[in-house]
Motif scaffolding. Structure first.
Motif, PDB file in Angstrom:
ATOM      1  N   THR A 284       4.371   3.044  -8.447  1.00 20.56           N
ATOM      2  CA  THR A 284       4.680   1.662  -8.800  1.00 20.56           C
ATOM      3  C   THR A 284       6.070   1.233  -8.363  1.00 20.56           C
ATOM      4  O   THR A 284       6.935   2.059  -8.060  1.00 20.56           O
ATOM      5  CB  THR A 284       4.558   1.451 -10.315  1.00 20.56           C
ATOM      6  OG1 THR A 284       5.602   2.203 -10.961  1.00 20.56           O
ATOM      7  CG2 THR A 284       3.197   1.883 -10.844  1.00 20.56           C
ATOM      8  N   VAL A 285       6.267  -0.075  -8.380  1.00 30.99           N
ATOM      9  CA  VAL A 285       7.571  -0.660  -8.100  1.00 30.99           C
ATOM     10  C   VAL A 285       8.603  -0.114  -9.080  1.00 30.99           C
ATOM     11  O   VAL A 285       9.708   0.262  -8.692  1.00 30.99           O
ATOM     12  CB  VAL A 285       7.489  -2.202  -8.184  1.00 30.99           C
ATOM     13  CG1 VAL A 285       8.860  -2.823  -8.186  1.00 30.99           C
ATOM     14  CG2 VAL A 285       6.650  -2.749  -7.027  1.00 30.99           C
ATOM     15  N   SER A 286       8.250  -0.045 -10.338  1.00 28.64           N
ATOM     16  CA  SER A 286       9.183   0.461 -11.355  1.00 28.64           C
ATOM     17  C   SER A 286       9.581   1.904 -11.094  1.00 28.64           C
ATOM     18  O   SER A 286      10.715   2.289 -11.311  1.00 28.64           O
ATOM     19  CB  SER A 286       8.569   0.355 -12.753  1.00 28.64           C
ATOM     20  OG  SER A 286       8.400  -0.992 -13.108  1.00 28.64           O
ATOM     21  N   GLU A 287       8.649   2.706 -10.608  1.00 30.08           N
ATOM     22  CA  GLU A 287       8.930   4.123 -10.353  1.00 30.08           C
ATOM     23  C   GLU A 287       9.782   4.342  -9.111  1.00 30.08           C
ATOM     24  O   GLU A 287      10.663   5.199  -9.110  1.00 30.08           O
ATOM     25  CB  GLU A 287       7.618   4.896 -10.174  1.00 30.08           C
ATOM     26  CG  GLU A 287       6.769   5.000 -11.406  1.00 30.08           C
ATOM     27  CD  GLU A 287       5.372   5.533 -11.106  1.00 30.08           C
ATOM     28  OE1 GLU A 287       4.762   6.022 -12.062  1.00 30.08           O
ATOM     29  OE2 GLU A 287       4.897   5.453  -9.948  1.00 30.08           O
ATOM     30  N   LEU A 288       9.530   3.588  -8.042  1.00 29.01           N
ATOM     31  CA  LEU A 288      10.154   3.894  -6.758  1.00 29.01           C
ATOM     32  C   LEU A 288      11.154   2.879  -6.218  1.00 29.01           C
ATOM     33  O   LEU A 288      12.019   3.232  -5.433  1.00 29.01           O
ATOM     34  CB  LEU A 288       9.069   4.100  -5.693  1.00 29.01           C
ATOM     35  CG  LEU A 288       8.109   5.253  -5.899  1.00 29.01           C
ATOM     36  CD1 LEU A 288       7.145   5.355  -4.732  1.00 29.01           C
ATOM     37  CD2 LEU A 288       8.848   6.564  -6.087  1.00 29.01           C
ATOM     38  N   LEU A 289      11.025   1.615  -6.576  1.00 32.70           N
ATOM     39  CA  LEU A 289      11.851   0.595  -5.926  1.00 32.70           C
ATOM     40  C   LEU A 289      13.066   0.136  -6.727  1.00 32.70           C
ATOM     41  O   LEU A 289      14.082  -0.215  -6.138  1.00 32.70           O
ATOM     42  CB  LEU A 289      11.010  -0.638  -5.590  1.00 32.70           C
ATOM     43  CG  LEU A 289      10.264  -0.614  -4.275  1.00 32.70           C
ATOM     44  CD1 LEU A 289       9.495  -1.907  -4.088  1.00 32.70           C
ATOM     45  CD2 LEU A 289      11.176  -0.383  -3.107  1.00 32.70           C
TER      46      LEU A 289
ATOM     47  N   CYS B  87       1.988  -1.818  -6.613  1.00 33.90           N
ATOM     48  CA  CYS B  87       2.143  -0.702  -5.682  1.00 33.90           C
ATOM     49  C   CYS B  87       3.458  -0.873  -4.912  1.00 33.90           C
ATOM     50  O   CYS B  87       3.680  -1.901  -4.259  1.00 33.90           O
ATOM     51  CB  CYS B  87       0.960  -0.677  -4.717  1.00 33.90           C
ATOM     52  SG  CYS B  87       1.135   0.488  -3.355  1.00 33.90           S
ATOM     53  N   ALA B  88       4.323   0.124  -4.982  1.00 35.56           N
ATOM     54  CA  ALA B  88       5.627   0.052  -4.316  1.00 35.56           C
ATOM     55  C   ALA B  88       5.477  -0.026  -2.800  1.00 35.56           C
ATOM     56  O   ALA B  88       6.203  -0.770  -2.134  1.00 35.56           O
ATOM     57  CB  ALA B  88       6.472   1.265  -4.705  1.00 35.56           C
ATOM     58  N   THR B  89       4.536   0.711  -2.252  1.00 33.64           N
ATOM     59  CA  THR B  89       4.338   0.697  -0.798  1.00 33.64           C
ATOM     60  C   THR B  89       3.854  -0.670  -0.332  1.00 33.64           C
ATOM     61  O   THR B  89       4.324  -1.187   0.685  1.00 33.64           O
ATOM     62  CB  THR B  89       3.363   1.811  -0.375  1.00 33.64           C
ATOM     63  OG1 THR B  89       3.860   3.056  -0.881  1.00 33.64           O
ATOM     64  CG2 THR B  89       3.237   1.897   1.128  1.00 33.64           C
TER      65      THR B  89
ATOM     66  N   ALA C 158       4.063   8.315  -0.829  1.00 32.21           N
ATOM     67  CA  ALA C 158       3.399   7.206  -1.525  1.00 32.21           C
ATOM     68  C   ALA C 158       2.509   6.430  -0.564  1.00 32.21           C
ATOM     69  O   ALA C 158       2.682   5.232  -0.380  1.00 32.21           O
ATOM     70  CB  ALA C 158       4.454   6.300  -2.149  1.00 32.21           C
ATOM     71  N   TRP C 159       1.562   7.125   0.071  1.00 29.78           N
ATOM     72  CA  TRP C 159       0.665   6.466   1.025  1.00 29.78           C
ATOM     73  C   TRP C 159      -0.213   5.462   0.298  1.00 29.78           C
ATOM     74  O   TRP C 159      -0.535   5.634  -0.867  1.00 29.78           O
ATOM     75  CB  TRP C 159      -0.198   7.486   1.746  1.00 29.78           C
ATOM     76  CG  TRP C 159      -0.763   6.905   3.007  1.00 29.78           C
ATOM     77  CD1 TRP C 159      -2.011   6.404   3.194  1.00 29.78           C
ATOM     78  CD2 TRP C 159      -0.084   6.735   4.240  1.00 29.78           C
ATOM     79  NE1 TRP C 159      -2.154   5.931   4.467  1.00 29.78           N
ATOM     80  CE2 TRP C 159      -0.982   6.123   5.146  1.00 29.78           C
ATOM     81  CE3 TRP C 159       1.204   7.027   4.686  1.00 29.78           C
ATOM     82  CZ2 TRP C 159      -0.644   5.806   6.457  1.00 29.78           C
ATOM     83  CZ3 TRP C 159       1.537   6.711   5.983  1.00 29.78           C
ATOM     84  CH2 TRP C 159       0.623   6.112   6.860  1.00 29.78           C
ATOM     85  N   CYS C 160      -0.600   4.404   0.975  1.00 25.57           N
ATOM     86  CA  CYS C 160      -1.504   3.436   0.369  1.00 25.57           C
ATOM     87  C   CYS C 160      -2.382   2.818   1.449  1.00 25.57           C
ATOM     88  O   CYS C 160      -2.011   2.817   2.625  1.00 25.57           O
ATOM     89  CB  CYS C 160      -0.719   2.412  -0.434  1.00 25.57           C
ATOM     90  SG  CYS C 160      -0.520   0.801   0.251  1.00 25.57           S
ATOM     91  N   PRO C 161      -3.552   2.302   1.079  1.00 28.63           N
ATOM     92  CA  PRO C 161      -4.498   1.749   2.058  1.00 28.63           C
ATOM     93  C   PRO C 161      -3.940   0.591   2.879  1.00 28.63           C
ATOM     94  O   PRO C 161      -4.423   0.330   3.975  1.00 28.63           O
ATOM     95  CB  PRO C 161      -5.669   1.271   1.203  1.00 28.63           C
ATOM     96  CG  PRO C 161      -5.571   2.024  -0.063  1.00 28.63           C
ATOM     97  CD  PRO C 161      -4.112   2.304  -0.266  1.00 28.63           C
TER      98      PRO C 161
END
Length: 195
Positions: free
Chosen positions: A40-45, A75-77, A130-133
């Motif tokens: 998440t944004v909170s976790e990574l950004l 989603c942070a990515t 943190a890969w994402c589709p």
């Protein structure tokens, strides 16, 4: 390299921005879709240098906002991909207008948008595992502008092609000796005259 984006944006792009269409919501991020559970944004950004990328994108008048349900659970990515896309297209449009005094082709803007999103998004995803589709949908086949056509955008896209390739050698360019897009335009015109 994130600092370089902030530096060039604040010094060159932001002073030359023109007002444009109202902002619109971007696509729903992966964490608000059916296949959720990404970082998440909170976790990574929030406490990361990558947050500067989102702040730079927010200054671009016509870029899509992030997810319409934007919050710390996004989603942070996805957020980085949307911000990078806005920067790629926004810089290309601003530079093109400043140098050629005309609107750039949509193909050029789309190409810069997609390539910036792909390159910066993949760098972020690799660094944070943190890969994402959203990254799987980014493919670019068109030619990109070079440093002689759009110096800031061309350099941005070239630097992020492989950001870990030469980590111990600082990037330097003639852009460091210009104070605005008018200076860059004059240098480009001079180079074209003597080529």
């Amino acid at each position: 390299m994130l600092g370089r984006i902030v530096y060039f944006h604040a010094l060159f792009i932001e002073p030359a921005l023109l007002p444009s269409a109202a902002r619109r919501p971007g696509p729903v991020c992966c964490n608000h879709g059916p296949d959720s559970g990404r970082s998440t944004v909170s976790e990574l950004l929030m406490d990361s240098a990558w947050a500067a990328l989102v702040e730079v994108a927010a200054t671009l008048p016509a870029h899509d906002h992030s997810c319409p349900m934007a919050n710390g659970a996004c989603c942070a990515t996805c957020r980085v991909v949307v911000a990078a896309a806005a920067i790629g297209a926004g810089w290309a449009q601003t530079e093109h207008r400043s140098y050629q005094r005309a609107e750039p082709a949509e193909k050029l803007l789309r190409s810069c948008r997609l390539m910036a999103a792909a390159r910066l998004g993949r760098a972020f995803a690799t660094q944070h595992v943190a890969w994402c589709p959203a990254l799987d949908q980014l493919t670019v086949w068109e030619a990109l502008p070079g440093a002689e056509e759009l110096p800031l955008t061309g350099e941005l896209l070239a630097l992020w092609a492989n950001p870990a390739a030469n980590p111990h050698h600082p990037v330097a360019s003639w852009l460091n000796h210009c104070t605005g897009l008018d200076d860059v335009r004059r240098v480009l015109e001079t180079r074209r005259t003597y080529s």
